[in-house]
Every structure is written in structure tokens, then in C-alpha cells.
Write an enzyme that holds these catalytic residues in place. Structure first.
Site, mmCIF file in Angstrom:
data_model
loop_
_atom_site.group_PDB
_atom_site.id
_atom_site.type_symbol
_atom_site.label_atom_id
_atom_site.label_comp_id
_atom_site.label_asym_id
_atom_site.label_seq_id
_atom_site.Cartn_x
_atom_site.Cartn_y
_atom_site.Cartn_z
ATOM 1 N N PHE A 1 0.841 -1.199 0.000
ATOM 2 C CA PHE A 1 0.000 0.000 0.000
ATOM 3 C C PHE A 1 0.875 1.248 0.000
ATOM 4 C CE2 PHE A 1 -3.555 2.691 1.781
ATOM 5 C CZ PHE A 1 -4.428 2.477 0.727
ATOM 6 N N LYS B 1 6.376 -6.217 -12.155
ATOM 7 C CA LYS B 1 6.968 -6.850 -13.340
ATOM 8 C C LYS B 1 7.467 -8.264 -13.063
ATOM 9 C CE LYS B 1 9.825 -3.352 -13.976
ATOM 10 N NZ LYS B 1 9.228 -2.265 -13.177
ATOM 11 N N VAL C 1 4.296 -2.704 -18.222
ATOM 12 C CA VAL C 1 5.183 -2.282 -19.308
ATOM 13 C C VAL C 1 5.241 -0.765 -19.469
ATOM 14 C CG1 VAL C 1 5.593 -2.362 -21.814
ATOM 15 C CG2 VAL C 1 5.010 -4.440 -20.564
ATOM 16 N N GLY D 1 13.089 12.945 -9.462
ATOM 17 C CA GLY D 1 12.390 11.723 -9.086
ATOM 18 C C GLY D 1 12.241 10.722 -10.212
ATOM 19 N N GLU E 1 16.180 6.517 -9.422
ATOM 20 C CA GLU E 1 16.388 6.152 -8.025
ATOM 21 C C GLU E 1 17.789 6.569 -7.579
ATOM 22 O OE1 GLU E 1 14.105 4.799 -6.137
ATOM 23 O OE2 GLU E 1 12.613 4.299 -7.675
ATOM 24 N N ASP F 1 15.582 -2.702 -16.394
ATOM 25 C CA ASP F 1 14.137 -2.447 -16.338
ATOM 26 C C ASP F 1 13.495 -2.703 -17.702
ATOM 27 O OD1 ASP F 1 11.627 -1.138 -15.112
ATOM 28 O OD2 ASP F 1 12.047 0.190 -16.805
ATOM 29 N N LYS G 1 10.706 -5.734 -19.226
ATOM 30 C CA LYS G 1 9.515 -5.377 -20.011
ATOM 31 C C LYS G 1 9.539 -6.063 -21.378
ATOM 32 C CE LYS G 1 9.079 -0.983 -17.578
ATOM 33 N NZ LYS G 1 9.250 0.481 -17.625
ATOM 34 N N GLY H 1 4.517 7.216 -12.939
ATOM 35 C CA GLY H 1 3.635 8.167 -12.269
ATOM 36 C C GLY H 1 2.620 7.432 -11.419
#
Length: 350
Positions: free
Chosen positions: A10, A130, A157, A211, A214, A225, A229, A326
Site C-alpha cells: 500500500f 513486473k 510495461v 524523481g 532512483e 528495467d 519489459k 507516475g
């Protein structure tokens, strides 16, 4: 019929979906017949809370944001706290598990276990994680089908941009020979800044301040990453299982400012591209920096934006572009899956 939802995890994405469900409650019911009720939350850092008749989202968000724990939820009776994630999946009356825990793409855990447990108990899963889809798609999708459960992972993705559902539904009937995509906004932002004359180091630091990246940017800048995907796209769109470890992968950390500026002068641009190609019945995939012509549809995609190009035999090339990250966008991707879960539930009754 009410759909009871349990959140496993959460953080910002889960909270974004909770807000959407609260704010769009009436329209979701009227337009799609989706009457979603949050009955449980379990988070390794924020604790757990369960009420079989439903939790009030405002109170849930207040507890997290003011006290840092869902166990500070204020309600009169029947609230259970202290359940583990597995107990929340197996012992609550949730119909759908929203799996939004941290993505561990090395092992896929604990998310794979969460999904497997849910399906074994006849519960559906929607996720933005993912790991389970890149590492265990075949096993989990077959398990879901065996137990008549729904498995939704649109946001894995390109966040809220429908990179998975659009080719499977809207482009149905086409044979897709190749998928090329800018699937990582961080690297695209860095390369765009380098086109403006900024060094790689300065561009990365700016991405971190905004942002986009990381504190440890390795997964983004080394292409990992995008590689996960690419594995998902191969598994789902091309119907060909490819392990992410078998995908050629090179990031942008070795791309120099001189290379970027020289490309611009030659009417070209550097992009980190995921490429999944079907040729002679075989599918292969790669993730690496490529210097592409300005005439290439992907060349004009700048900043933190993502884009994906499907080479289709009937419709021709189709370009889809949008946000690849986002909180609200990713929360929306979960909503897409919940709406389709509701549609499938209706069809099952016909």
C-alpha cells in the site's frame, strides 16, 4: 454484485488506486457495473487491517499518511489487524488481490507467491509488479485459468498507457512482426538532456532530483528495467517465453556526450530501445542503445515519455506513446484491469 478488494502493498501506487476508486465510485458503478469495496490491506511496512464489510478509504489514507500504519485505522468494530500478506489473501473475503509490492525482478518474490496463492484459492489478481509476469507468466496464467481467476498486469510495461491490451484487442487479426520501444523514461530523459549539452553525470543527477531516477539508478541506466519489459512483451504479445536473462542487454552508461552531439549533427538520435522480433517462426529480443534516423517515429519521443511501435502486417506500423510512470497513471493501469475483470465476470454469467 460487489467486488471485494485486498491490497497487498500500500505504497504510492496502491494509494493512488484507492483514491481513484473513491473519487470515481459512482461513475464506475453506473458505466461499468464495478462496485469496488476495499476490505483489506497488508503492507510489510505499514501493517494490515481487515473489515469484511469494507474499509472507508478516507480513514485508511488518513491512517497511513498521519500515523504511517494502516493499523491506526479508526472504526468501531470487526476490524482485524496483524494478518500477514498470505493470510490476507487466504483468510479474507477478497475477490481480487491488488498486488503492488516492491518489484524484485531477480526472484519475482514475494509477488509470485502472492499471485500463486491467490489463484490457488480462486481469487483474481491485478498487478503492476513486473517480476511475476517476466519470470513466471506461463505458470501463473495457466494457474489462473485452471481456477477461473482473472490475471491483469496492464501496468507492467508502460504504466497507464495500454501497451499490452491495445495490441491484443484493438490490433487483433494482425500479425505483429516486430515490437520496438522506448520503455524506460529515465534513460530517455537522460539522453534528451545530453542532447541539450549536459554531461551524462549531470543529466543523471538532474533525473534523480526530479524523481525520475532512483538513488541507485542501475536498473534503469543499465537497461535491466527495459529488459524485464521486453520479456513480458515476448511472453504476452508474441506468445513466446523468453527469460529476461537470455535477452541481450546493454545500458546507456557508456554513451558519451560526443556521440550524442555528433548524432544530432548527422540528423540522428540515440535511444535505448527494446526490440522484440519474430523471424522465420522464432522470436528474439534485445535492449541496447541505438542511433536512429530523425525520420524514425521513435526519434521524436523526448524527455521521460515512453513509446512503443508495433509493426503490423494489415494495419501497418502503429505507434503508441504516453507516460511510462507516475502514481496516478500506474493506479489507472490497475483500474483498467479491474474494469476488464468486471466485464469478464459479467460475460461468465451469460
Amino acid at each position: 454484485m460487489t467486488t471485494n478488494i485486498a491490497f497487498i502493498g500500500f505504497g504510492g501506487v496502491g494509494q493512488a488506486l484507492a483514491e481513484i476508486l473513491r473519487d470515481r465510485k459512482d461513475s464506475l458503478l453506473t458505466t461499468y457495473g464495478l462496485d469496488a469495496k476495499v476490505v483489506a490491506v497488508a503492507d510489510v511496512m505499514k501493517g494490515s487491517v481487515y473489515h469484511p464489510e469494507g474499509l472507508q478509504i478516507d480513514k485508511l489514507l488518513t491512517a497511513v499518511r498521519e500515523k504511517g500504519t494502516v493499523e491506526a485505522y479508526k472504526d468501531a468494530s470487526h476490524v482485524t489487524t496483524g494478518l500477514s500478506s498470505i493470510e490476507t489473501i487466504t483468510k479474507t473475503n477478497a475477490d481480487v488481490i491488488v498486488e503492488v509490492t516492491y518489484t524484485d525482478v531477480t526472484t519475482g518474490e514475494p509477488a509470485i507467491t502472492h499471485c500463486r496463492t491467490a489463484f490457488e484459492h480462486g481469487k483474481s489478481v491485478v498487478t503492476t509488479n513486473k517480476g511475476p509476469v517476466a519470470l513466471a507468466y506461463r505458470e501463473l496464467s495457466e494457474l489462473a485459468e485452471q481456477n477461473q481467476a482473472f490475471f491483469g498486469f496492464e501496468g507492467t510495461v508502460m504504466s497507464g498507457t495500454p501497451a499490452l491490451r491495445m495490441p491484443m484487442e484493438t490490433l487483433a487479426g494482425n500479425q505483429i512482426s516486430e515490437i520496438r520501444g522506448i520503455l524506460n523514461g529515465t534513460t530517455n530523459y537522460i539522453l534528451t538532456e545530453m542532447e541539450k549539452g549536459q554531461s551524462y553525470k549531470d543529466s543523471l543527477e538532474k533525473a534523480q532530483k526530479l524523481g525520475y531516477a532512483e538513488a541507485d539508478p542501475t536498473s534503469d541506466v543499465e537497461g535491466f528495467d527495459a529488459r524485464y519489459k521486453a520479456a513480458i512483451l515476448s511472453n504476452y504479445i508474441m506468445d513466446t517465453p523468453i527469460s529476461h536473462t537470455d535477452i541481450e542487454c546493454k545500458g546507456i552508461s557508456d554513451v558519451t556526450l560526443e556521440q550524442v552531439q555528433t548524432a544530432l549533427q548527422e540528423g540522428k538520435r540515440w535511444k535505448l530501445l527494446a526490440r522484440i522480433t519474430r523471424e522465420n517462426g522464432k522470436v528474439k529480443a534485445s535492449v541496447k542503445p541505438e542511433c536512429i534516423e530523425n525520420s524514425d517515429p521513435l526519434s521524436s519521443v523526448t524527455g521521460a515519455t515512453n513509446a512503443i511501435l508495433y509493426e503490423c502486417d494489415l494495419s501497418g506500423p502503429i505507434l503508441l506513446t504516453g507516460a511510462g510512470a507516475g502514481l496516478q497513471e500506474t493506479g489507472f493501469s490497475l483500474l483498467i484491469d479491474l474494469i476488464h475483470y468486471q466485464k469478464e465476470k459479467k460475460l461468465a454469467k451469460i
